[in-house]
Design an enzyme around this catalytic site. Structure first.
Site, PDB file in Angstrom:
ATOM      1  N   TRP A  70      -8.089 -20.535  20.494  1.00 51.33           N
ATOM      2  CA  TRP A  70      -7.872 -19.081  20.454  1.00 51.33           C
ATOM      3  C   TRP A  70      -6.408 -18.684  20.359  1.00 51.33           C
ATOM      4  CZ3 TRP A  70      -4.658 -18.666  24.421  1.00 51.33           C
ATOM      5  CH2 TRP A  70      -4.798 -19.575  25.472  1.00 51.33           C
ATOM      6  N   ASN A  71      -5.467 -19.639  20.504  1.00 47.24           N
ATOM      7  CA  ASN A  71      -4.064 -19.192  20.594  1.00 47.24           C
ATOM      8  C   ASN A  71      -3.466 -18.777  19.247  1.00 47.24           C
ATOM      9  OD1 ASN A  71      -3.989 -21.826  19.749  1.00 47.24           O
ATOM     10  ND2 ASN A  71      -2.445 -22.497  21.215  1.00 47.24           N
TER      11      ASN A  71
ATOM     12  N   GLY B  61      -7.408 -28.379  20.252  1.00 46.22           N
ATOM     13  CA  GLY B  61      -7.840 -27.834  21.545  1.00 46.22           C
ATOM     14  C   GLY B  61      -7.417 -28.753  22.667  1.00 46.22           C
TER      15      GLY B  61
ATOM     16  N   LYS C 159     -15.972 -23.728  13.432  1.00 46.51           N
ATOM     17  CA  LYS C 159     -16.380 -23.275  14.775  1.00 46.51           C
ATOM     18  C   LYS C 159     -15.125 -22.777  15.474  1.00 46.51           C
ATOM     19  CE  LYS C 159     -17.028 -23.834  18.748  1.00 46.51           C
ATOM     20  NZ  LYS C 159     -16.284 -22.890  19.600  1.00 46.51           N
ATOM     21  N   PRO C 160     -14.874 -21.441  15.422  1.00 45.73           N
ATOM     22  CA  PRO C 160     -13.685 -20.910  16.102  1.00 45.73           C
ATOM     23  C   PRO C 160     -13.943 -20.803  17.598  1.00 45.73           C
ATOM     24  CG  PRO C 160     -14.954 -19.096  15.168  1.00 45.73           C
ATOM     25  CD  PRO C 160     -15.708 -20.383  14.825  1.00 45.73           C
ATOM     26  N   ALA C 161     -12.894 -20.516  18.364  1.00 45.85           N
ATOM     27  CA  ALA C 161     -13.065 -20.325  19.810  1.00 45.85           C
ATOM     28  C   ALA C 161     -13.848 -19.035  20.041  1.00 45.85           C
ATOM     29  CB  ALA C 161     -11.697 -20.242  20.483  1.00 45.85           C
TER      30      ALA C 161
ATOM     31  N   GLU D  32      -5.696 -32.567  17.393  1.00 49.51           N
ATOM     32  CA  GLU D  32      -4.417 -32.040  17.881  1.00 49.51           C
ATOM     33  C   GLU D  32      -4.691 -31.493  19.272  1.00 49.51           C
ATOM     34  OE1 GLU D  32      -2.058 -29.339  18.769  1.00 49.51           O
ATOM     35  OE2 GLU D  32      -1.706 -28.587  16.730  1.00 49.51           O
ATOM     36  N   LEU D  33      -4.235 -32.227  20.280  1.00 53.47           N
ATOM     37  CA  LEU D  33      -4.643 -31.929  21.655  1.00 53.47           C
ATOM     38  C   LEU D  33      -3.484 -31.319  22.446  1.00 53.47           C
ATOM     39  CD1 LEU D  33      -6.676 -35.237  22.057  1.00 53.47           C
ATOM     40  CD2 LEU D  33      -7.464 -33.017  21.213  1.00 53.47           C
TER      41      LEU D  33
ATOM     42  N   CYS E 137       0.673 -25.063  22.093  1.00 56.95           N
ATOM     43  CA  CYS E 137       0.814 -26.457  22.515  1.00 56.95           C
ATOM     44  C   CYS E 137       2.193 -27.021  22.182  1.00 56.95           C
ATOM     45  CB  CYS E 137      -0.303 -27.307  21.933  1.00 56.95           C
ATOM     46  SG  CYS E 137      -0.619 -26.907  20.240  1.00 56.95           S
TER      47      CYS E 137
ATOM     48  N   GLU F 155      -1.304 -32.404  10.233  1.00 64.22           N
ATOM     49  CA  GLU F 155      -1.580 -31.181   9.488  1.00 64.22           C
ATOM     50  C   GLU F 155      -0.284 -30.712   8.863  1.00 64.22           C
ATOM     51  OE1 GLU F 155      -5.321 -29.445  12.041  1.00 64.22           O
ATOM     52  OE2 GLU F 155      -3.331 -28.748  12.590  1.00 64.22           O
TER      53      GLU F 155
ATOM     54  N   GLU G 151       0.224 -28.866  31.629  1.00 59.70           N
ATOM     55  CA  GLU G 151       0.617 -27.839  30.661  1.00 59.70           C
ATOM     56  C   GLU G 151       0.249 -26.479  31.272  1.00 59.70           C
ATOM     57  OE1 GLU G 151      -1.693 -28.091  27.041  1.00 59.70           O
ATOM     58  OE2 GLU G 151       0.029 -27.529  25.832  1.00 59.70           O
TER      59      GLU G 151
END
Ligand code: ADP
Length: 484
Positions: free
Chosen positions: A155-156, A232, A179-181, A254-255, A288, A465, A388
């Site tokens: 969602w960010n 996420g 599949k978005p948040a 990408e975590l 992130c 990416e 974080e």
């Protein structure tokens, strides 16, 4: 303009097999403005059945390849249309995410850049002849679409995170299930309103949301899905690794991050403080790549703290739609509680709040504003350093020397972004080489760009990416040696 009246949000629903979902949904969920808690829209709460339909539609679309020139045309048109809808999309992002409108518009431009880059470089995916001609054969390498690709986003950056994946997937001629948040599906819906106008083959692009575990379950286990590209949390990333293992699917993850911002005494302190502010406070510190911990060399700590305090005290937290707001709300109650907990833990452990520190009581109608905060005398054992924080907090930690700060910066399971400020080139080269992070800013707090690869090391994930590396992410090389 009222974004909820936007022509891009005429349908606030899912998109499967070339159409918007029809009929009243069995169940819905609200999308909420995090600034005031008001409901922006009710959208369908979907699950395994719709996910399966989406995957199967995508699998059918995969049977008919799209010529490269047409894919390039889609990408170019998408880039142009994002830009021509910049303000409308920006308002949608601000309403559902809370970030200031100027940032949201910047996000639309950033997103458009990924489509533009893929369009400009799609020729890199043409078949390649192997010049060496091994065994006196003609060898060709074809870059085939990996298959149905599932794109799961947070969602960010409700638009940009999708834009970091979709252009490369389309360039490779994959079909996708997005599949978005659930906190921010409206930006994805708006993007699909644009995609709907491109007359793509039915099933090429699909959008579902609702129950992440159910939808994720189908995406992990359905044999047609060959690749999952996910941005996420590390927890969900691990789950995807485990759930796809029996099916041997490709993953691009990408975590989380825990970015150190290291300032040596020989750095231009004023420039470092200037770079820290947008890096740290973008999306209220919920990115992130944003700095999670600032390391300042002891002798430079007092002047650097003054510079940071001066800048942070000028920041205004508030409604992202209002002119003059620098920092919007946090995304939800859980985010707000985590930031509050980190600040309380630091203060209890001996840190000092030089700016902010305590959130005013929340208004009864919702809203998760947390004041921009600077903490000094922070130590490595505090929660805001170890985890974080994802909030507008600047924890400042002092260090003595180079090898010590490298060790402390690397002392995390994460390895996404780091920043180093020093006037000494040799030192910068040494330190950067020793830092285990996929992105290291040198005298800059700048984050990723469409033209260069971006991704993590260690438990921040794998895959890239952006750049040419990102463009190849959705392809599979097929090698064809040809006899006489
Ligand atoms: P964040 O902490 O940033 O919200 P999450 O990892 O929870 O990060 O969410 C990122 C994306 O992953 C969202 O689209 C979310 O709905 C999705 N997600 C959450 N749980 C699962 C799951 N079990 N399977 C697949 N996707 C999931």
């Amino acid at each position: 303009m009222n974004a909820m009246k936007s022509s891009l949000l005429e349908h606030t629903t899912a998109y499967i097999d070339g159409s918007w979902l029809e009929g009243p949904p069995k169940k819905t969920f609200p999308v909420v403005n995090p600034f005031d808690g008001k409901v922006l829209a009710e959208v369908p709460h979907l699950g395994a059945d719709e996910a399966r339909r989406a995957v199967e539609a995508a699998a059918r679309a995969l049977e008919t390849p799209t010529p490269l020139a047409r894919r390039r045309d889609w990408l170019l048109r998408l880039s142009e249309q994002l830009l021509s809808h910049r303000d409308e999309l920006g308002e949608i992002i601000t309403l559902e995410n809370g970030k200031p409108l100027s940032e949201a518009r910047g996000e639309v431009e950033y997103a458009a850049g990924f489509f533009r880059y893929a369009a400009d470089h799609i020729d890199a995916l043409r078949p390649r002849r192997v010049e060496d001609r091994p065994r006196d054969h003609d060898w060709m390498v074809h870059f085939r679409p990996a298959g149905v690709a599932a794109l799961i986003t947070p969602w960010n950056f409700p638009l940009a995170m999708l834009a970091k994946k979709l252009p490369a997937a389309l360039a490779a001629d994959c079909s996708v299930v997005v599949k978005p948040a659930e906190a921010t599906p409206l930006s994805a819906i708006a993007l699909f309103a644009i995609l709907d106008g491109l007359e793509m083959p039915a099933g090429k692009v699909n959008l579902v949301f609702g129950d992440p575990a159910e939808i994720g379950g189908v995406l992990c286990s359905h044999p047609a899905v060959r690749l999952i590209s996910f941005t996420g949390s590390t927890e969900v990333g691990r789950l995807l690794i485990a759930n796809t293992a029996p099916h041997v699917k490709r993953l691009s993850l990408e975590l989380g991050g825990n970015a150190p911002f290291i300032v040596f005494a020989d750095a231009d302190l004023e420039a470092a403080a200037d770079h820290l502010i947008p890096n740290k406070f973008r999306c209220s510190g919920q990115t992130c790549v944003c700095t999670n911990r600032v390391y300042i060399q002891r002798e430079a700590a007092p002047p650097f703290l003054d510079l940071v305090v001066e800048r942070v005290s000028r920041l205004k937290a508030g409604n992202g739609l209002e002119e003059g707001t620098h920092v919007g709300p946090l995304i939800d109650q859980a985010g707000f509680d985590k930031v509050s907990r980190h600040v309380r833990n630091a203060l209890a452990g001996g840190a000092r709040a030089l700016v902010g520190g305590e959130a005013p009581p929340r208004k009864s109608d919702g809203g998760w504003l947390f004041p921009p905060t600077v903490l000094s005398s922070v130590t490595d054992d505090m929660h805001c350093v170890k985890e974080e924080t994802f909030g507008p907090i600047v924890p400042v930690i002092e260090f003595e020397d180079e090898s010590e700060v490298v060790r402390r910066a690397n002392g995390t399971e994460f390895g996404l972004a780091a920043y180093v400020f020093t006037g000494d080139e040799k030192r910068a080269e040494r330190v950067i080489r020793s830092l285990h992070f996929g992105h290291v800013g040198w005298n800059t707090g700048t984050g990723p760009t469409p033209e260069a690869p971006f991704g993590g090391m260690k438990q921040s994930g794998f895959g890239r990416e952006g750049g040419l590396e990102g463009l190849f992410e959705f392809t599979e090389a097929q090698t064809v040696p040809r006899g006489k």
